[in-house]
Design an enzyme around this catalytic site. Structure first.
Site, PDB file in Angstrom:
ATOM      1  N   HIS A   1       6.091  -4.628  10.688  1.00  0.00           N
ATOM      2  CA  HIS A   1       7.534  -3.588  10.496  1.00  0.00           C
ATOM      3  C   HIS A   1       8.435  -2.942  11.663  1.00  0.00           C
ATOM      4  CE1 HIS A   1       5.439  -2.616   6.723  1.00  0.00           C
ATOM      5  NE2 HIS A   1       4.201  -2.629   6.527  1.00  0.00           N
TER       6      HIS A   1
HETATM    7  O1  RIB Z   1       6.293   1.559   5.313  1.00  0.00           O
HETATM    8  C1  RIB Z   1       6.070   1.515   6.968  1.00  0.00           C
HETATM    9  C2  RIB Z   1       6.382   1.957   7.765  1.00  0.00           C
HETATM   10  O2  RIB Z   1       5.213   3.418   7.561  1.00  0.00           O
HETATM   11  C3  RIB Z   1       6.275   2.080   9.126  1.00  0.00           C
HETATM   12  O3  RIB Z   1       6.729   2.706   9.962  1.00  0.00           O
HETATM   13  C4  RIB Z   1       4.484   1.909   9.284  1.00  0.00           C
HETATM   14  O4  RIB Z   1       4.415   2.957  10.600  1.00  0.00           O
HETATM   15  C5  RIB Z   1       4.545   2.977   8.582  1.00  0.00           C
HETATM   16  O5  RIB Z   1       5.231   5.021   9.399  1.00  0.00           O
END
Ligand code: RIB
Ligand code: CA
Length: 313
Positions: A242
């Site tokens: 992500h």
């Molecule tokens: O949904 C993914 C996000 O949520 C990313 O930033 C992960 O680190 C969590 O914070």
């Protein structure tokens, strides 16, 4: 001249990889400061984890601040089931030695955005938007001074990852996200629609380990831990990566595609709380307030990531 950025983050293994990608890109990005927020794990851990990551990269010079200990309205929801009890399980990084800045992270955001030339700072948010929203409520004058906000958060085509309709960062603090989406700041959204297309497969993770330096090995160890939950949940060959998409976008925007459209956050219905309602097909007359990214050159992103990790200790 390097682009000045502030990273707002809730490490989290993927946050750590994003921070290392930024620190390995000193010609293009100057990390002015890093602000921790409660999210994946409580603030007491995220602020330590930020400092652990700075130290493993040899960057104990970076000012690190602790921001909000909880969302603006709702109770904190954390994700130890993904990231482990420390939030950086798999990393084996020691307790940090570098100091935490004494000022509250929200006050730091207000002060630095007022002090630095308008349009000179880009905000990179990797967690819930609580700190940025509180700064905007405290000092609305900072909004036009932000060059751009590139956030990891939200989802449309992919659906949610913590509820059927909401992505974690937005779900944890939907009111904060609503404030930021209405702020007028130029926003680029790296949502699940793109992060689920850049999977950290075994081959890609082992290529990071093969870099052989401590940062490459640490990243491989962290992702090997954090990918377990999503690989099992989605039955895919790797977990979505992500937060590094935020930094990769700043470094190589040509690796990504998307479109300007309206994003409105659900803050009323418990059923769809935190849903990012993206008007992708322009069927409403709501203002196009975000550049929503939904596609990426995954191999290109991982090549960039490995190249920059190799520049670190
Ligand atoms: O949904 C993914 C996000 O949520 C990313 O930033 C992960 O680190 C969590 O914070
Ligand atoms: Ca995060």
């Amino acid at each position: 001249m390097a682009r000045r950025i502030i990273i707002d983050t809730d490490p989290g293994q993927d946050d750590a990889v994003a921070i290392l990608l930024a620190l390995g890109s000193r010609d293009e990005l100057e990390v002015a400061s890093i602000v921790a927020v409660a999210g994946n794990v409580p603030l007491a851990l995220t602020q330590k984890n930020v400092r652990r990551v700075c130290e493993v990269a040899g960057r104990a010079d970076i000012p690190v601040y602790a921001g909000s200990v909880r969302p603006m309205v709702r109770q904190l929801v954390t994700a130890e089931y993904v990231h482990g009890e420390t939030g950086l399980d798999g990393s084996n990084l020691p307790e940090p030695k570098m100091a935490l800045q004494p000022q509250h992270g929200v006050d730091h955001l207000v002060d630095i955005l007022r002090a630095e030339p308008a349009g000179s700072i880009t905000l990179c948010t990797l967690g819930p938007l609580t700190n940025v929203a509180l700064a905007l409520v405290k000092a609305p004058d900072i909004a036009p001074r932000v060059r751009e906000l590139v956030m990891m958060g939200g989802a449309y085509f992919e659906g949610g990852n913590i509820t059927p309709t909401a992505e974690f960062n937005i779900y944890v603090d939907p009111q904060a996200a609503d404030i930021v989406m209405r702020s007028g700041i130029p926003i680029t959204m790296m949502s699940l629609d793109v992060t689920h297309k850049v999977l950290s497969t075994r081959e890609r993770v082992e290529a990071m380990r093969a870099i052989g330096n401590r940062c490459g090995v640490t990243v491989a160890n962290m992702l090997t831990f954090s990918e377990k939950f999503d690989r099992n949940k989605y039955g895919t060959k790797g977990a979505p990566l992500h937060d590094p998409t935020v930094i990769a976008y700043l470094l190589r925007p040509e690796l990504f595609q998307g479109r300007k459209c309206n994003l409105t956050v659900e803050i009323s219905s418990e059923l769809t709380m935190g849903m990012t309602v993206v008007d992708w097909w322009g069927v409403t007359r709501r203002p196009a307030n975000v550049f929503a990214v939904n596609a990426a050159d995954a191999d290109g992103m991982y090549r960039l990531l490995n190249e920059r990790l190799a520049r670190l200790p």
